[in-house]
Design a protein around this motif. Structure first.
Motif, PDB file in Angstrom:
ATOM      1  N   ASP A 250       1.876   1.694  -3.598  1.00 30.06           N
ATOM      2  CA  ASP A 250       0.829   1.479  -4.598  1.00 30.06           C
ATOM      3  C   ASP A 250       0.663   2.677  -5.535  1.00 30.06           C
ATOM      4  N   ASP A 251       0.693   3.888  -4.987  1.00 29.03           N
ATOM      5  CA  ASP A 251       0.528   5.088  -5.823  1.00 29.03           C
ATOM      6  C   ASP A 251       1.650   5.216  -6.848  1.00 29.03           C
ATOM      7  N   LEU A 252       2.879   4.840  -6.448  1.00 33.01           N
ATOM      8  CA  LEU A 252       4.011   4.933  -7.375  1.00 33.01           C
ATOM      9  C   LEU A 252       3.880   3.922  -8.510  1.00 33.01           C
TER      10      LEU A 252
ATOM     11  N   LEU B  94       0.825  -1.210   0.000  1.00 33.67           N
ATOM     12  CA  LEU B  94       0.000   0.000   0.000  1.00 33.67           C
ATOM     13  C   LEU B  94       0.856   1.256   0.000  1.00 33.67           C
ATOM     14  N   THR B  95       2.007   1.194   0.667  1.00 35.51           N
ATOM     15  CA  THR B  95       2.900   2.354   0.727  1.00 35.51           C
ATOM     16  C   THR B  95       3.382   2.755  -0.661  1.00 35.51           C
TER      17      THR B  95
ATOM     18  N   THR C 223       1.011   2.800  -9.648  1.00 35.72           N
ATOM     19  CA  THR C 223      -0.081   3.320 -10.472  1.00 35.72           C
ATOM     20  C   THR C 223       0.410   4.455 -11.357  1.00 35.72           C
ATOM     21  N   GLU C 224       1.221   5.343 -10.767  1.00 41.74           N
ATOM     22  CA  GLU C 224       1.761   6.484 -11.512  1.00 41.74           C
ATOM     23  C   GLU C 224       2.606   6.030 -12.687  1.00 41.74           C
ATOM     24  N   LYS C 225       3.328   4.930 -12.531  1.00 39.11           N
ATOM     25  CA  LYS C 225       4.186   4.423 -13.602  1.00 39.11           C
ATOM     26  C   LYS C 225       3.433   3.448 -14.511  1.00 39.11           C
ATOM     27  N   ASN C 226       2.145   3.257 -14.220  1.00 38.82           N
ATOM     28  CA  ASN C 226       1.291   2.353 -15.018  1.00 38.82           C
ATOM     29  C   ASN C 226       1.804   0.917 -15.004  1.00 38.82           C
TER      30      ASN C 226
ATOM     31  N   SER D 126       7.063   1.073 -17.901  1.00 38.23           N
ATOM     32  CA  SER D 126       5.655   1.458 -17.874  1.00 38.23           C
ATOM     33  C   SER D 126       4.813   0.449 -18.656  1.00 38.23           C
TER      34      SER D 126
END
Length: 239
Positions: free
Chosen positions: A107-109, A104-105, A111-114, A151
């Motif tokens: 996860d955003d990264l 979870l820590t 997602t950002e890199k697809n 990506s």
């Protein structure tokens, strides 16, 4: 007695060589960001430099400073790990919960890199280890997967219990490794893919190996041409 003495001399010579190599590598890694900081700071003394150029210099200096700080931090962490022979803070804890928190820590990264991050975890898996030490394992392995996977790629995270061991398998379809690169993966300052050298200092996997050893676990790495790499970590289950 002579044979034992010769063996001791050979081992001491090996240790001295390792120490010299370590000092040489550290010096090289420190010299590069320091040179960048010096060069760009010198450029900023030019009073005719426009605002955009000045801001670019500042960004470069900050980036080099952060890289230098990360190197020193990792050297201190590795030194602390290597000086330990026992783990005094080992407790029984839920590995599944720890893995979920680490995923979870970042996860955003991902997602950002697809990058598609697939997880297959058990509901609960109790292990006996030091939380602080094992956190280093997952953060470094996941960080490498994020760094080397392009990506649109895929990273999978699988955790299973097998008798008295709990295994965690992390696979990605990023950078392939030759057998020689895989064999040196846990060496200090070793980076098989130099195209990502600016994003790390080659100490992460050395820390991972030491952290796994201190946890009385095992780690294996495999890589197939065109299919990325897979790292399997096995830790002792709680009794």
């Amino acid at each position: 007695m002579f044979a034992d003495f010769n063996t001791m001399v050979e081992e001491l010579g090996g240790i001295e060589t390792m120490k010299n190599d370590f000092v040489s590598n550290v010096s090289h890694e420190i010299r590069n960001p320091l040179a960048v900081i010096k060069n760009y700071a010198t450029m900023m003394r030019d009073m005719d430099m426009d605002k955009a150029q000045r801001e670019e210099c500042v960004r470069t200096i900050i980036s080099a400073s952060e890289r230098l700080n990360a190197l020193v931090t990792n050297i201190l962490k590795l030194n602390k790990l290597e000086s330990q022979t026992i783990v005094s803070q080992a407790v029984d804890y839920d590995l599944t919960r720890q893995l979920a928190d680490e995923i979870l820590t970042l996860d955003d990264l991902f997602t950002e890199k697809n990058i598609d991050l697939g997880c297959d975890l058990e509901d609960r898996a109790m292990v006996h280890a030091d939380l602080g030490i094992t956190t280093l394992i997952w953060s470094n392995i996941l960080g490498n997967a994020l760094k080397y996977t392009e990506s649109g790629g895929h990273v999978s995270f699988t955790q299973r219990s097998h008798g008295n061991m709990v295994s965690v398998e992390i696979s990605d379809d990023g950078c392939d490794m030759t057998p020689d690169e895989a064999a040196h993966m846990f060496d200090k300052f070793y980076q098989g893919d130099t195209s990502h050298a600016a994003q790390g200092n080659g100490l992460g996997m050395a820390m991972v190996k030491r952290a796994v050893d201190l946890s009385r676990g095992f780690i294996d790495v495999t890589s197939t041409k065109g299919q990325g790499a897979t790292i399997i970590v096995r830790l002792p289950a709680a009794q």
